[in-house]
Design a protein around this motif. Structure first.
Motif, short mmCIF file in Angstrom:
data_model
loop_
_atom_site.label_atom_id
_atom_site.label_comp_id
_atom_site.label_asym_id
_atom_site.label_seq_id
_atom_site.Cartn_x
_atom_site.Cartn_y
_atom_site.Cartn_z
N ALA A 183 0.85 -1.02 -0.16
CA ALA A 183 -0.10 0.03 0.06
C ALA A 183 1.42 1.29 0.03
CB ALA A 183 -0.77 -0.17 0.98
N SER A 184 0.28 2.29 -0.08
CA SER A 184 1.06 3.91 -0.59
C SER A 184 0.40 4.91 -0.21
CB SER A 184 1.47 3.45 -2.11
OG SER A 184 0.70 4.12 -2.56
N VAL A 185 -0.05 5.84 0.67
CA VAL A 185 -0.29 7.29 0.44
C VAL A 185 0.77 7.69 0.93
CG1 VAL A 185 0.36 6.67 3.28
CG2 VAL A 185 -2.27 7.76 2.52
N THR A 186 0.39 9.66 0.42
CA THR A 186 0.80 10.58 0.49
C THR A 186 0.57 11.30 2.02
OG1 THR A 186 0.55 10.93 -1.80
CG2 THR A 186 1.36 12.89 -0.51
N VAL A 187 1.61 11.42 2.87
CA VAL A 187 1.25 12.06 4.16
C VAL A 187 1.33 13.86 4.18
CG1 VAL A 187 1.98 12.49 6.25
CG2 VAL A 187 2.22 9.95 4.83
N PRO A 188 0.56 14.33 4.48
CA PRO A 188 0.80 16.06 3.98
C PRO A 188 1.94 16.57 4.69
CG PRO A 188 -1.45 15.19 4.04
CD PRO A 188 -1.02 14.28 4.48
N GLY A 189 2.00 17.43 5.34
CA GLY A 189 3.12 18.60 5.75
C GLY A 189 2.90 18.32 7.15
N PHE A 190 3.81 17.94 8.60
CA PHE A 190 3.35 18.00 9.46
C PHE A 190 4.41 19.14 10.05
CE2 PHE A 190 4.32 13.59 9.12
CZ PHE A 190 6.08 13.62 9.43
N THR A 191 4.35 18.75 11.75
CA THR A 191 5.84 19.06 12.71
C THR A 191 5.55 18.52 14.41
OG1 THR A 191 5.66 21.33 11.60
CG2 THR A 191 7.36 20.98 13.94
N GLY A 192 7.28 16.78 13.65
CA GLY A 192 6.83 16.86 15.51
C GLY A 192 5.95 15.18 15.48
N ALA A 193 4.40 15.25 14.62
CA ALA A 193 3.89 13.90 14.59
C ALA A 193 2.30 13.69 14.41
CB ALA A 193 4.22 13.57 16.15
N THR A 194 2.50 12.75 13.64
CA THR A 194 1.05 13.07 12.87
C THR A 194 0.26 12.04 12.64
OG1 THR A 194 -0.91 13.63 10.72
CG2 THR A 194 1.81 12.81 10.05
N GLU A 195 -0.57 11.61 12.46
CA GLU A 195 -1.42 10.67 12.66
C GLU A 195 -2.39 10.08 11.05
OE1 GLU A 195 -3.93 9.77 15.98
OE2 GLU A 195 -2.75 10.14 16.81
N ILE A 196 -2.48 9.56 10.76
CA ILE A 196 -3.05 8.99 9.20
C ILE A 196 -3.71 7.83 8.77
CG2 ILE A 196 -1.59 10.87 8.17
CD1 ILE A 196 -0.69 7.08 6.71
N ASP A 197 -4.36 7.60 8.11
CA ASP A 197 -5.11 6.27 7.79
C ASP A 197 -4.20 6.04 6.37
OD1 ASP A 197 -6.76 6.39 9.61
OD2 ASP A 197 -8.62 7.69 8.05
N LEU A 198 -3.91 4.33 6.28
CA LEU A 198 -3.50 4.02 5.48
C LEU A 198 -4.27 2.76 5.12
CD1 LEU A 198 -0.96 3.51 3.46
CD2 LEU A 198 -0.37 1.40 5.35
N PRO A 199 -4.61 3.79 3.81
CA PRO A 199 -6.03 2.19 3.17
C PRO A 199 -5.25 1.09 2.38
CG PRO A 199 -5.83 4.66 2.06
CD PRO A 199 -4.36 4.48 2.87
#
Length: 212
Positions: A84-100
């Motif tokens: 699977a692949s996903v493009t993660v938007p910019g963040f500082t320090g930490a972020t959470e995203i969903d990987l389909p």
């Protein structure tokens, strides 16, 4: 180089997908609170079957994957689940995203056979990451995500079962060769059987010594 750490927090079925899809909730942390402009993330998901126990019924169902249980010390090898692949938007320090993660219910695929054989408990997964991270305080710097980045996750079997029931309620899929399918169609037509279930039921009764 920007140091990233990955962890998997949760997993749930995608409620509105066009096909069976799981959403893995990932947490990504950049060491030292670094700024990340974007992240092109790739993930390989692998099943680690040696990391759980199996009931006698599950062992019987897994025979075509791993052979007889007395051989499992050498045959219980990792299984490929998905990429699977996903493009993660910019963040500082930490972020959470969903990987389909797109899934299959094709019973010729080893991972689907494995999931189908499990009655309950958890599926031990290993998520291996790669990709490109774009960082930099002034402008952009492209850096690779090191291949050794990984995290483990134990997915409840119920999550898989609920997803499959959502997309294929009370049913499953089998793939056969064209010539085999044609023979089955002739068998069904000759006996005027109303459904494929009746075809399989008749054949099973005949194989077990009963009358069609």
């Amino acid at each position: 180089m920007t140091e990233l750490e990955f962890s998997c927090l949760d997993v749930r079925p995608e409620p509105y997908g066009t096909g069976p899809t799981l959403l893995f909730r990932l947490r990504i942390e950049a060491a030292g609170g670094a700024r990340v402009h974007a992240l092109a993330l790739r993930c390989q998901l692998r099943i680690e079957p040696v990391q759980r126990r199996y009931t006698p019924a599950e062992m019987e169902m897994l025979g075509d994957l791993f052979g007889e249980p007395d051989r499992w010390s050498s045959t219980l090898k990792p299984l490929q689940f998905a990429h699977a692949s996903v493009t993660v938007p910019g963040f500082t320090g930490a972020t959470e995203i969903d990987l389909p993660v797109a899934c299959t219910y094709d019973m010729e695929v080893a991972s689907a056979k494995y999931f189908r054989a499990l009655a309950d408990g958890e599926v031990p997964l290993l998520l291996l990451f790669s990709g490109t991270v774009f960082t930099g305080e002034r402008g952009f710097t492209a850096e690779p995500v090191p291949w050794h980045k990984e995290t483990g996750f134990r997915m409840p079997v119920k999550v898989w079962q609920n997803m499959i029931e959502q997309y294929f309620p009370g049913s499953g899929w089998l793939r056969v060769r064209d010539d085999c399918l044609e023979s089955l169609r002739r068998y069904r037509s000759k006996r005027a059987l109303p459904s494929w279930e009746r075809v399989f039921e008749e054949l099973l009764r005949t194989a077990e010594g009963g009358q069609p």
